[in-house]
Scaffold this active site. Structure first.
Site, PDB file in Angstrom:
ATOM      1  N   SER A  93       0.709  -1.342   0.089  1.00  0.00           N
ATOM      2  CA  SER A  93       0.044   0.231  -0.167  1.00  0.00           C
ATOM      3  C   SER A  93       0.801   0.935  -0.348  1.00  0.00           C
ATOM      4  O   SER A  93       1.582   1.911  -0.902  1.00  0.00           O
ATOM      5  CB  SER A  93      -0.947   0.053   1.243  1.00  0.00           C
ATOM      6  OG  SER A  93      -2.208   0.903   0.775  1.00  0.00           O
ATOM      7  N   HIS A 200      -8.938   0.556   0.253  1.00  0.00           N
ATOM      8  CA  HIS A 200      -8.391  -0.415  -0.887  1.00  0.00           C
ATOM      9  C   HIS A 200     -10.162  -1.048  -1.139  1.00  0.00           C
ATOM     10  O   HIS A 200     -10.257  -1.909  -1.068  1.00  0.00           O
ATOM     11  CB  HIS A 200      -7.632  -1.417  -0.761  1.00  0.00           C
ATOM     12  CG  HIS A 200      -6.499  -0.749  -0.624  1.00  0.00           C
ATOM     13  ND1 HIS A 200      -5.344   0.093  -1.270  1.00  0.00           N
ATOM     14  CD2 HIS A 200      -5.598  -0.847   0.691  1.00  0.00           C
ATOM     15  CE1 HIS A 200      -4.546   0.386  -1.225  1.00  0.00           C
ATOM     16  NE2 HIS A 200      -4.518  -0.033  -0.054  1.00  0.00           N
TER      17      HIS A 200
END
Length: 305
Positions: A93, A200
């Site tokens: 990420s 996400h």
């Protein structure tokens, strides 16, 4: 050849990288530089947790990035890790941004500013406590997706972390009411995570669009280092592909398991995790036992054979 991996949100802890800061002038200089770019007093947050900001998304991301970047630069200066020996970098990420800065694909200034903005966008993407995330232990992504589809759940896989750890995102009420659906389907543990929103996932789409516009303005530099993308778990050295995938990252699944498999397919066998904690080392070991993994998050770890 050596591959470098960088952690994401959740790896932070009070006092991370302080030993590097206190012992190396270069570390102090880098912290000062990132503070200047971001206009945030990072060291007060990281070393003292003033106003308990370390676990607030808008601050967490830039703090983890700063510490990971510092540790990487000191590792190059003080250990036998050689920049020329590094073929591939990737991160989880926000760690993908760290990989881009450390591989010299983007500048430290641009990375500091974009991560500050990313943290703010993700922090304010949706009203607090309306959405959330949960970690599921005991099934792979295909199995979890099957449960979601068979039960028509309004939930998404956010992180495919390993063959036994999947993180889901969705409305908090959906997560809470469907806990037993997963546990009755042989998922061993269901852990609701202490996060401000459903990262996400589709709930990040508007924030992703805003960030995408900013990413579009970034200056990327071509070089031979390859970046494995969270978005599609493929390796790229051309900045056009890297940029395009980065623009899709925030509202889509982190394909960590497939990224590690890709690294193995490329013939890489030495991994160094750089940044706070050792979260990724544990995940990688659950995906494959074919890597020599070293974690560097304190000065003692610089003694690398």
């Amino acid at each position: 050849m050596t591959s470098i991996v960088f952690p994401g949100q959740g790896s932070q802890f009070l006092g991370m990288a302080k030993d590097f800061h206190d012992n190396f002038d270069l570390a102090k200089k880098i912290f000062e530089e990132i503070e200047d770019y971001s206009k945030i007093d990072l060291r007060k947050i990281i070393f003292e947790n003033k106003e308990e900001k370390l676990n607030i998304t808008r601050f967490t991301q830039i703090c983890i990035f700063a510490c990971s970047y510092v540790i990487f630069k000191i590792s190059l200066q003080e250990s036998d890790i050689s920049f020329n020996d590094i073929k591939v970098m990737m991160g989880h990420s926000l760690g993908e941004y760290t990989a881009l800065a450390c591989s010299n694909k983007i500048s430290l200034k641009d990375c500091s500013i974009i991560l500050k903005n990313r943290g703010e966008l993700m922090n304010s993407a949706i009203k607090p406590n309306e959405t959330g995330m949960a970690a599921l232990i005991g099934g792979d992504s295909n199995y979890v997706q099957q449960i979601i589809e068979e039960n028509d759940l309004n939930l998404e896989i956010a992180n495919d972390n390993s063959p036994i750890q999947i993180v889901i995102s969705g409305k908090k009420e959906e997560i809470e009411k469907n806990k037993n659906v997963f546990l009755s389907s042989k998922i061993k543990k269901f852990i609701e995570l202490n996060v401000s929103a459903a990262f996400h996932s589709k709930y990040m789409f508007q924030a992703q669009q805003k960030l995408s516009e900013e990413i579009n303005l970034l200056k990327f530099f071509e070089n031979e280092k390859k970046i494995i993308s969270n978005y599609d778990a493929q390796a790229y050295k051309d900045t056009t592909s890297i940029k395009k995938n980065l623009q899709h990252q925030m509202a889509n699944k982190v394909n960590w398991t497939q990224s590690v498999i890709k690294l193995e397919e490329m013939g890489e066998n030495k991994i160094i995790e750089i940044g706070p904690n050792k979260v990724l080392s544990g995940l990688i070991n659950r995906i494959s036992r074919n890597f020599d993994i070293k974690s560097v998050n304190q000065i003692e770890d610089l003694k690398y054979e």
